[in-house]
Design a protein around this motif. Structure first.
Motif, PDB file in Angstrom:
ATOM      1  N   VAL A 263       0.877  -1.192   0.027  1.00 49.35           N
ATOM      2  CA  VAL A 263       0.030  -0.089  -0.055  1.00 49.35           C
ATOM      3  C   VAL A 263       0.808   1.203   0.040  1.00 49.35           C
ATOM      4  N   PHE A 264       0.488   2.302  -0.709  1.00 47.83           N
ATOM      5  CA  PHE A 264       1.106   3.627  -0.752  1.00 47.83           C
ATOM      6  C   PHE A 264       0.171   4.548  -0.134  1.00 47.83           C
ATOM      7  N   LEU A 265       0.439   5.291   0.734  1.00 51.60           N
ATOM      8  CA  LEU A 265      -0.183   6.188   1.563  1.00 51.60           C
ATOM      9  C   LEU A 265       0.223   7.784   1.466  1.00 51.60           C
ATOM     10  N   ASP A 266      -0.439   8.441   0.958  1.00 47.32           N
ATOM     11  CA  ASP A 266      -0.135   9.950   0.810  1.00 47.32           C
ATOM     12  C   ASP A 266      -1.202  10.681   1.807  1.00 47.32           C
ATOM     13  N   TRP A 267      -0.398  11.198   2.872  1.00 44.56           N
ATOM     14  CA  TRP A 267      -1.104  11.893   3.759  1.00 44.56           C
ATOM     15  C   TRP A 267      -0.604  13.235   4.033  1.00 44.56           C
ATOM     16  N   GLN A 268      -1.392  14.164   3.948  1.00 44.53           N
ATOM     17  CA  GLN A 268      -0.919  15.545   4.028  1.00 44.53           C
ATOM     18  C   GLN A 268       0.022  15.815   5.294  1.00 44.53           C
ATOM     19  N   ALA A 269      -0.303  15.137   6.320  1.00 46.56           N
ATOM     20  CA  ALA A 269       0.392  15.277   7.571  1.00 46.56           C
ATOM     21  C   ALA A 269       1.951  14.788   7.348  1.00 46.56           C
ATOM     22  N   TYR A 270       2.249  14.356   6.466  1.00 46.15           N
ATOM     23  CA  TYR A 270       3.601  13.810   6.247  1.00 46.15           C
ATOM     24  C   TYR A 270       4.189  14.429   4.781  1.00 46.15           C
ATOM     25  N   PRO A 271       5.550  14.641   4.654  1.00 48.58           N
ATOM     26  CA  PRO A 271       5.898  15.353   3.685  1.00 48.58           C
ATOM     27  C   PRO A 271       6.258  14.488   2.387  1.00 48.58           C
ATOM     28  N   SER A 272       6.217  13.063   2.747  1.00 51.13           N
ATOM     29  CA  SER A 272       6.376  12.132   1.714  1.00 51.13           C
ATOM     30  C   SER A 272       5.427  10.718   1.766  1.00 51.13           C
ATOM     31  N   ILE A 273       5.235  10.382   0.672  1.00 47.94           N
ATOM     32  CA  ILE A 273       4.527   8.946   0.517  1.00 47.94           C
ATOM     33  C   ILE A 273       4.984   7.996   1.454  1.00 47.94           C
ATOM     34  N   GLN A 274       4.254   7.453   2.260  1.00 49.52           N
ATOM     35  CA  GLN A 274       4.650   6.172   2.983  1.00 49.52           C
ATOM     36  C   GLN A 274       4.243   4.906   2.162  1.00 49.52           C
ATOM     37  N   SER A 275       4.883   3.773   2.563  1.00 49.29           N
ATOM     38  CA  SER A 275       4.645   2.516   1.674  1.00 49.29           C
ATOM     39  C   SER A 275       5.070   1.422   2.762  1.00 49.29           C
ATOM     40  N   ASP A 276       4.397   0.427   2.535  1.00 54.31           N
ATOM     41  CA  ASP A 276       4.613  -0.726   3.384  1.00 54.31           C
ATOM     42  C   ASP A 276       3.574  -2.026   3.185  1.00 54.31           C
ATOM     43  N   LEU A 277       3.823  -3.124   3.611  1.00 54.89           N
ATOM     44  CA  LEU A 277       2.961  -4.093   3.554  1.00 54.89           C
ATOM     45  C   LEU A 277       1.571  -3.932   4.063  1.00 54.89           C
ATOM     46  N   GLN A 278       0.357  -4.410   3.417  1.00 53.97           N
ATOM     47  CA  GLN A 278      -0.811  -4.408   4.247  1.00 53.97           C
ATOM     48  C   GLN A 278      -1.440  -5.747   3.925  1.00 53.97           C
ATOM     49  N   TYR A 279      -2.277  -6.094   5.194  1.00 57.31           N
ATOM     50  CA  TYR A 279      -3.007  -7.276   5.051  1.00 57.31           C
ATOM     51  C   TYR A 279      -4.501  -7.134   5.208  1.00 57.31           C
ATOM     52  N   SER A 280      -5.015  -7.941   4.745  1.00 56.63           N
ATOM     53  CA  SER A 280      -6.384  -7.629   4.265  1.00 56.63           C
ATOM     54  C   SER A 280      -7.459  -8.784   4.289  1.00 56.63           C
ATOM     55  N   LEU A 281      -8.622  -8.604   4.928  1.00 55.82           N
ATOM     56  CA  LEU A 281      -9.681  -9.623   4.950  1.00 55.82           C
ATOM     57  C   LEU A 281     -10.885  -9.071   4.184  1.00 55.82           C
ATOM     58  N   ASP A 282     -11.182 -10.087   3.200  1.00 55.21           N
ATOM     59  CA  ASP A 282     -12.584  -9.934   2.336  1.00 55.21           C
ATOM     60  C   ASP A 282     -13.645 -10.781   2.743  1.00 55.21           C
ATOM     61  N   LEU A 283     -14.894 -10.119   2.782  1.00 58.61           N
ATOM     62  CA  LEU A 283     -16.068 -10.947   2.770  1.00 58.61           C
ATOM     63  C   LEU A 283     -17.187 -10.501   1.820  1.00 58.61           C
ATOM     64  N   GLY A 284     -17.382 -11.437   0.836  1.00 57.91           N
ATOM     65  CA  GLY A 284     -17.948 -10.936  -0.408  1.00 57.91           C
ATOM     66  C   GLY A 284     -19.383 -11.804  -0.775  1.00 57.91           C
ATOM     67  N   THR A 285     -20.012 -11.281  -1.604  1.00 56.76           N
ATOM     68  CA  THR A 285     -20.840 -12.302  -2.282  1.00 56.76           C
ATOM     69  C   THR A 285     -21.333 -11.653  -3.579  1.00 56.76           C
ATOM     70  N   ASP A 286     -21.541 -12.430  -4.707  1.00 57.01           N
ATOM     71  CA  ASP A 286     -22.290 -11.702  -5.880  1.00 57.01           C
ATOM     72  C   ASP A 286     -23.613 -12.601  -6.507  1.00 57.01           C
ATOM     73  N   LEU A 287     -24.154 -12.006  -7.160  1.00 52.64           N
ATOM     74  CA  LEU A 287     -25.600 -12.659  -7.930  1.00 52.64           C
ATOM     75  C   LEU A 287     -25.343 -12.506  -9.342  1.00 52.64           C
ATOM     76  N   ARG A 288     -25.320 -13.885  -9.911  1.00 54.69           N
ATOM     77  CA  ARG A 288     -25.126 -14.002 -11.123  1.00 54.69           C
ATOM     78  C   ARG A 288     -26.321 -14.076 -11.974  1.00 54.69           C
ATOM     79  N   LEU A 289     -26.275 -13.296 -13.201  1.00 58.93           N
ATOM     80  CA  LEU A 289     -27.479 -13.155 -13.887  1.00 58.93           C
ATOM     81  C   LEU A 289     -26.748 -13.488 -15.441  1.00 58.93           C
ATOM     82  N   GLY A 290     -26.809 -14.715 -15.784  1.00 61.29           N
ATOM     83  CA  GLY A 290     -26.158 -15.252 -16.904  1.00 61.29           C
ATOM     84  C   GLY A 290     -24.809 -15.096 -16.463  1.00 61.29           C
ATOM     85  N   ARG A 291     -24.025 -14.449 -17.439  1.00 64.89           N
ATOM     86  CA  ARG A 291     -22.454 -14.044 -17.109  1.00 64.89           C
ATOM     87  C   ARG A 291     -22.378 -12.690 -16.499  1.00 64.89           C
ATOM     88  N   PHE A 292     -23.529 -11.947 -16.335  1.00 58.95           N
ATOM     89  CA  PHE A 292     -23.468 -10.709 -15.804  1.00 58.95           C
ATOM     90  C   PHE A 292     -23.434 -10.753 -13.982  1.00 58.95           C
TER      91      PHE A 292
END
Length: 327
Positions: A263-292
């Protein structure tokens, strides 16, 4: 009239001073097309049932074979009652048991007849049949032997049709397929460093992909842009990949996934862009209408920027509405 004849023969033998009639069992005569090696095993099984009844003196089959060889008799294939009766005389038996094994399609039949040596009359006959493989023959021989010996058999229990409990089908990777989404999202950016916490509402867009690998296992990947409003708001750009589990439920596909990325973070409180590893958890679902596809996803992400010098950490919670296509 067969049973009275057998009873009379046994009575005459008993009056001559012999307590039980002597019985010789010949090898089974096996129909062409059936494994001939079964002939001896079938005869042994039937012999076992006669001995078990306790009503006969059953001659040892090895002695039977030896005597018949010496007299140049075949051990099986004696089709006429006169031949069988003659073999019995050589053996010193009162009765000879001849066995015939036949097959029609998948149905096997074992027939056994007990022939009185002196008269050549069939004193008793029994048969058993069943459908299945050749391994069934020993069970049929046992049943026929019980019929000859007069051993009562238990009536077979009424068959009960059992239905295996239904279990949910295993997820199919082909049913998951490859799915590509584009989405818009909103959520909160929660930033904290040595000076304290800050939180901002943010909006953004992303590209998201999900690919079925094996059963319910799937690979996921995302490219996400979030822009937080406010004087000191932060902009983040992240790319993540990971593994998840999905289970099709009709036209719905719910899934969960864990990802790791940068992840790259550009926060106005810091003079430079910060970057480091990011860990994420996703919970999702979809509804299929044919291929859409129409879907929604919640994403929780955490990153700690070790090089910031101020102990900067970022936590994001976001909700994404997605539209996509199943390839």
């Amino acid at each position: 009239m067969k049973r009275p004849v057998l009873g009379l023969a046994m009575l005459l033998i008993a009056s001559a001073g012999i307590a039980q009639p002597k019985v010789a069992v010949l090898d089974a005569d096996v129909q062409k097309g059936i494994d001939r090696s079964a002939a001896s095993a079938i005869a042994e099984k039937l012999t076992e049932r006669l001995v078990l009844s306790g009503r006969f003196i059953v001659l040892d089959r090895s002695n039977v074979e030896q005597v018949l060889r010496e007299r140049e008799f075949q051990l099986s294939g004696l089709v006429s009652d006169s031949e069988i009766s003659q073999a019995g005389k050589y053996l010193g038996a009162d009765f000879v048991v001849a066995i015939r094994v036949q097959r029609v399609d998948r149905t096997y039949m074992v027939t056994a007849k007990m022939i009185a040596v002196d008269t050549g009359i069939i004193a008793r006959q029994a048969s058993a049949e069943g459908e299945g493989r050749a391994s069934l023959l020993l069970a049929l021989a046992e049943e026929a032997g019980d019929g000859l010996a007069g051993i009562p058999r238990k009536a077979p229990a009424a068959s009960v049709k059992r239905t295996a409990p239904k279990t949910a089908a295993a997820p199919d990777a082909a049913a998951i397929g490859t799915r590509i989404y584009g989405g818009i999202g909103t959520g909160g950016q929660h930033l904290r460093d040595d000076y304290g916490p800050e939180s901002y509402e943010s909006i953004g867009f992303d590209l998201y992909g999900l690919v079925g690998l094996w059963k319910g296992l799937c690979a996921v990947g995302s490219l996400t842009y979030l822009d937080a409003a406010g004087e000191y708001g932060a902009v983040t750009l992240s790319g993540d990949i990971g593994l998840g589990y999905a289970r099709p439920l009709g036209i719905l596909l719910p899934w969960t996934a864990v990802k790791i990325g940068y992840v790259f973070l550009d926060w106005q409180a810091y003079p430079s862009i910060q970057s480091d590893l990011q860990y994420s958890l996703d919970l999702g679902t979809d509804l299929r209408l044919g291929r859409f596809l129409l879907g929604a996803r919640v994403q929780l992400s955490l990153a700690a920027f070790a090089d910031s010098g101020y102990g900067l950490r970022a936590f994001q919670d976001s909700l994404w509405l997605m539209a996509g296509w199943k390839l």
